[in-house]
Write a protein that holds these residues in place. Structure first.
Motif, PDB file in Angstrom:
ATOM      1  N   VAL A  26      47.790  47.006  35.806  1.00 31.56           N
ATOM      2  CA  VAL A  26      46.225  46.988  36.084  1.00 31.56           C
ATOM      3  C   VAL A  26      45.818  46.783  34.749  1.00 31.56           C
ATOM      4  O   VAL A  26      45.668  47.537  34.026  1.00 31.56           O
ATOM      5  CB  VAL A  26      45.977  48.269  36.877  1.00 31.56           C
ATOM      6  CG1 VAL A  26      44.602  48.087  37.161  1.00 31.56           C
ATOM      7  CG2 VAL A  26      46.648  48.178  38.382  1.00 31.56           C
ATOM      8  N   ALA A  27      44.634  45.905  34.780  1.00 30.76           N
ATOM      9  CA  ALA A  27      43.553  45.723  33.752  1.00 30.76           C
ATOM     10  C   ALA A  27      42.472  45.434  34.322  1.00 30.76           C
ATOM     11  O   ALA A  27      42.236  44.958  35.280  1.00 30.76           O
ATOM     12  CB  ALA A  27      44.239  44.366  32.855  1.00 30.76           C
ATOM     13  N   GLY A  28      41.347  45.706  33.579  1.00 28.38           N
ATOM     14  CA  GLY A  28      40.079  45.472  33.980  1.00 28.38           C
ATOM     15  C   GLY A  28      39.072  46.535  33.625  1.00 28.38           C
ATOM     16  O   GLY A  28      39.568  47.790  32.995  1.00 28.38           O
ATOM     17  N   THR A  29      37.790  46.725  33.825  1.00 22.56           N
ATOM     18  CA  THR A  29      36.729  47.613  33.649  1.00 22.56           C
ATOM     19  C   THR A  29      36.892  48.474  34.701  1.00 22.56           C
ATOM     20  O   THR A  29      36.379  48.231  35.990  1.00 22.56           O
ATOM     21  CB  THR A  29      35.589  47.259  33.435  1.00 22.56           C
ATOM     22  OG1 THR A  29      35.801  46.109  32.180  1.00 22.56           O
ATOM     23  CG2 THR A  29      34.528  47.960  32.810  1.00 22.56           C
ATOM     24  N   LEU A  30      37.000  50.029  34.327  1.00 21.90           N
ATOM     25  CA  LEU A  30      36.996  51.098  35.395  1.00 21.90           C
ATOM     26  C   LEU A  30      35.462  50.960  35.887  1.00 21.90           C
ATOM     27  O   LEU A  30      34.556  50.728  35.274  1.00 21.90           O
ATOM     28  CB  LEU A  30      37.034  52.315  34.821  1.00 21.90           C
ATOM     29  CG  LEU A  30      38.558  52.559  34.367  1.00 21.90           C
ATOM     30  CD1 LEU A  30      38.586  53.921  33.806  1.00 21.90           C
ATOM     31  CD2 LEU A  30      39.531  52.632  35.656  1.00 21.90           C
ATOM     32  N   GLY A  31      35.383  51.142  37.158  1.00 21.86           N
ATOM     33  CA  GLY A  31      34.165  50.998  37.927  1.00 21.86           C
ATOM     34  C   GLY A  31      33.761  49.824  38.671  1.00 21.86           C
ATOM     35  O   GLY A  31      33.189  49.776  39.382  1.00 21.86           O
ATOM     36  N   TYR A  32      34.447  48.789  38.090  1.00 27.30           N
ATOM     37  CA  TYR A  32      34.433  47.371  39.023  1.00 27.30           C
ATOM     38  C   TYR A  32      35.748  46.921  39.518  1.00 27.30           C
ATOM     39  O   TYR A  32      35.854  46.044  40.152  1.00 27.30           O
ATOM     40  CB  TYR A  32      34.093  46.336  37.710  1.00 27.30           C
ATOM     41  CG  TYR A  32      32.807  46.862  36.801  1.00 27.30           C
ATOM     42  CD1 TYR A  32      31.611  46.349  37.457  1.00 27.30           C
ATOM     43  CD2 TYR A  32      32.930  47.493  35.868  1.00 27.30           C
ATOM     44  CE1 TYR A  32      30.670  46.565  37.010  1.00 27.30           C
ATOM     45  CE2 TYR A  32      31.700  47.569  35.130  1.00 27.30           C
ATOM     46  CZ  TYR A  32      30.687  47.330  35.790  1.00 27.30           C
ATOM     47  OH  TYR A  32      29.173  47.625  35.237  1.00 27.30           O
ATOM     48  N   ILE A  33      36.880  47.645  39.359  1.00 24.16           N
ATOM     49  CA  ILE A  33      38.270  47.398  39.763  1.00 24.16           C
ATOM     50  C   ILE A  33      38.193  47.577  41.378  1.00 24.16           C
ATOM     51  O   ILE A  33      37.956  48.711  41.744  1.00 24.16           O
ATOM     52  CB  ILE A  33      39.482  48.010  39.134  1.00 24.16           C
ATOM     53  CG1 ILE A  33      39.543  47.539  37.689  1.00 24.16           C
ATOM     54  CG2 ILE A  33      40.730  47.782  39.848  1.00 24.16           C
ATOM     55  CD1 ILE A  33      40.313  48.806  36.769  1.00 24.16           C
ATOM     56  N   SER A  34      38.814  46.548  41.723  1.00 27.18           N
ATOM     57  CA  SER A  34      38.741  46.800  43.585  1.00 27.18           C
ATOM     58  C   SER A  34      39.885  47.618  43.801  1.00 27.18           C
ATOM     59  O   SER A  34      40.912  47.847  42.963  1.00 27.18           O
ATOM     60  CB  SER A  34      39.120  45.357  44.180  1.00 27.18           C
ATOM     61  OG  SER A  34      40.178  44.956  43.913  1.00 27.18           O
ATOM     62  N   PRO A  35      39.776  48.432  44.915  1.00 28.62           N
ATOM     63  CA  PRO A  35      40.883  49.245  45.509  1.00 28.62           C
ATOM     64  C   PRO A  35      42.223  48.895  45.534  1.00 28.62           C
ATOM     65  O   PRO A  35      43.056  49.487  45.135  1.00 28.62           O
ATOM     66  CB  PRO A  35      40.212  49.698  46.851  1.00 28.62           C
ATOM     67  CG  PRO A  35      38.747  49.435  46.877  1.00 28.62           C
ATOM     68  CD  PRO A  35      38.697  48.527  45.976  1.00 28.62           C
ATOM     69  N   GLU A  36      42.279  47.538  45.939  1.00 27.80           N
ATOM     70  CA  GLU A  36      43.599  46.769  46.223  1.00 27.80           C
ATOM     71  C   GLU A  36      44.212  46.574  45.078  1.00 27.80           C
ATOM     72  O   GLU A  36      45.454  46.594  44.871  1.00 27.80           O
ATOM     73  CB  GLU A  36      43.806  45.562  47.262  1.00 27.80           C
ATOM     74  CG  GLU A  36      42.967  44.441  46.674  1.00 27.80           C
ATOM     75  CD  GLU A  36      41.406  44.565  46.861  1.00 27.80           C
ATOM     76  OE1 GLU A  36      40.786  43.387  46.636  1.00 27.80           O
ATOM     77  OE2 GLU A  36      40.850  45.433  47.304  1.00 27.80           O
ATOM     78  N   TYR A  37      43.629  46.136  43.763  1.00 24.39           N
ATOM     79  CA  TYR A  37      44.081  46.024  42.832  1.00 24.39           C
ATOM     80  C   TYR A  37      44.398  47.305  42.082  1.00 24.39           C
ATOM     81  O   TYR A  37      45.630  47.305  41.475  1.00 24.39           O
ATOM     82  CB  TYR A  37      42.995  45.140  41.834  1.00 24.39           C
ATOM     83  CG  TYR A  37      43.578  44.801  40.223  1.00 24.39           C
ATOM     84  CD1 TYR A  37      44.831  43.950  40.270  1.00 24.39           C
ATOM     85  CD2 TYR A  37      42.882  45.066  39.303  1.00 24.39           C
ATOM     86  CE1 TYR A  37      45.435  43.570  39.313  1.00 24.39           C
ATOM     87  CE2 TYR A  37      43.323  44.614  38.091  1.00 24.39           C
ATOM     88  CZ  TYR A  37      44.547  43.893  38.057  1.00 24.39           C
ATOM     89  OH  TYR A  37      44.946  43.695  36.747  1.00 24.39           O
ATOM     90  N   ALA A  38      43.571  48.011  42.061  1.00 22.64           N
ATOM     91  CA  ALA A  38      43.906  49.480  41.318  1.00 22.64           C
ATOM     92  C   ALA A  38      44.905  50.084  41.795  1.00 22.64           C
ATOM     93  O   ALA A  38      45.827  50.736  41.176  1.00 22.64           O
ATOM     94  CB  ALA A  38      42.632  50.375  41.497  1.00 22.64           C
ATOM     95  N   ILE A  39      45.310  50.126  43.201  1.00 24.80           N
ATOM     96  CA  ILE A  39      46.322  50.703  44.037  1.00 24.80           C
ATOM     97  C   ILE A  39      47.710  50.011  44.019  1.00 24.80           C
ATOM     98  O   ILE A  39      48.693  50.468  43.877  1.00 24.80           O
ATOM     99  CB  ILE A  39      45.860  51.239  45.508  1.00 24.80           C
ATOM    100  CG1 ILE A  39      44.837  52.311  45.462  1.00 24.80           C
ATOM    101  CG2 ILE A  39      46.844  51.981  46.135  1.00 24.80           C
ATOM    102  CD1 ILE A  39      43.722  52.582  46.641  1.00 24.80           C
ATOM    103  N   GLU A  40      47.464  48.858  44.297  1.00 25.74           N
ATOM    104  CA  GLU A  40      48.802  47.850  44.607  1.00 25.74           C
ATOM    105  C   GLU A  40      48.913  46.746  43.720  1.00 25.74           C
ATOM    106  O   GLU A  40      49.858  45.994  43.716  1.00 25.74           O
ATOM    107  CB  GLU A  40      48.690  47.407  46.085  1.00 25.74           C
ATOM    108  CG  GLU A  40      48.525  48.326  47.131  1.00 25.74           C
ATOM    109  CD  GLU A  40      47.917  47.892  48.496  1.00 25.74           C
ATOM    110  OE1 GLU A  40      48.555  46.358  48.664  1.00 25.74           O
ATOM    111  OE2 GLU A  40      47.398  48.468  49.366  1.00 25.74           O
ATOM    112  N   GLY A  41      48.019  46.535  42.783  1.00 24.93           N
ATOM    113  CA  GLY A  41      48.212  45.611  41.737  1.00 24.93           C
ATOM    114  C   GLY A  41      47.849  44.377  42.359  1.00 24.93           C
ATOM    115  O   GLY A  41      47.926  43.216  41.854  1.00 24.93           O
ATOM    116  N   LEU A  42      47.494  44.166  43.512  1.00 25.55           N
ATOM    117  CA  LEU A  42      46.943  42.894  44.175  1.00 25.55           C
ATOM    118  C   LEU A  42      45.497  42.599  43.804  1.00 25.55           C
ATOM    119  O   LEU A  42      44.711  43.096  44.077  1.00 25.55           O
ATOM    120  CB  LEU A  42      46.960  42.930  45.837  1.00 25.55           C
ATOM    121  CG  LEU A  42      48.507  43.239  46.415  1.00 25.55           C
ATOM    122  CD1 LEU A  42      48.300  43.537  47.815  1.00 25.55           C
ATOM    123  CD2 LEU A  42      49.425  42.199  45.951  1.00 25.55           C
TER     124      LEU A  42
END
Length: 181
Positions: A26-42
């Motif tokens: 997972v890469a990205g700025t905390l606070g803007y990352i979507s739940p499905e990306y943060a949890i499942e890498g999707l």
């Protein structure tokens, strides 16, 4: 309040005609990352819709999503915006610096669209082309569902009443750490 709109840094994850990618980390700025990306890498086009919605709510409120905590209810920015919307008090989210110079219909509509963009499930979020139409029109908008990463902190007294502890809760029962293990 000097917003800088740019790529959320993840477009290079996509190749060719892909609309969804499963990433290795997972890469990205905390606070803007979507739940499905943060949890499942999707990661999908709906992940950027989530990020856009967070940014809209930040611009309207003059508050940053990351690190925001509403004092009365111990809500994060998404939770605070959601509660005000459900109570019919979205105008209270508008930054005082915008109140005198803004078109209140447009700002309240932006809040509504922002909440549609940060819904927990990607299938419930509009596409970016739909977002543009919603922002540019005056038609009826669908009702948003609870946002992803909606959190409310619950301060409970311990049995002896001598101290309190903080119990974070989330609609999706997950947490994000600032540091990896």
């Amino acid at each position: 309040m000097n917003p800088k709109i740019s790529d959320f840094g993840l477009a290079r994850s996509f190749g060719g005609n892909e609309t969804e990618v499963n990433t290795n980390k997972v890469a990205g700025t905390l606070g803007y990352i979507s739940p499905e990306y943060a949890i499942e890498g999707l990661y999908s086009v709906k992940s950027d819709v989530f990020s856009f919605g967070v940014m809209v709510l930040e611009i309207v409120s003059g508050k940053r999503n990351r690190g925001y905590s509403h004092s009365d209810r111990q809500l994060n920015l998404l939770g605070h915006a959601w509660r005000l919307f459900k109570e019919g008090r979205s105008q209270e989210l508008i930054a005082s610096s915008l109140l005198e110079s803004c078109n209140s219909f447009e700002v309240l509509r932006s809040i509504h669209v922002g909440l549609l963009c940060v819904q927990n499930k990607p299938k419930d979020r509009p596409s970016m082309s739909a977002v543009v139409v919603m922002l540019a029109s005056e038609g009826e908008l669908p009702q948003p569902k609870q946002p992803g990463f909606f959190t409310e902190r619950d301060f409970e007294e311990e049995t002896d009443g001598s101290s309190t502890h903080q119990k974070p809760t989330s609609a999706n029962e997950c947490t994000i750490s600032l540091e990896g293990r």
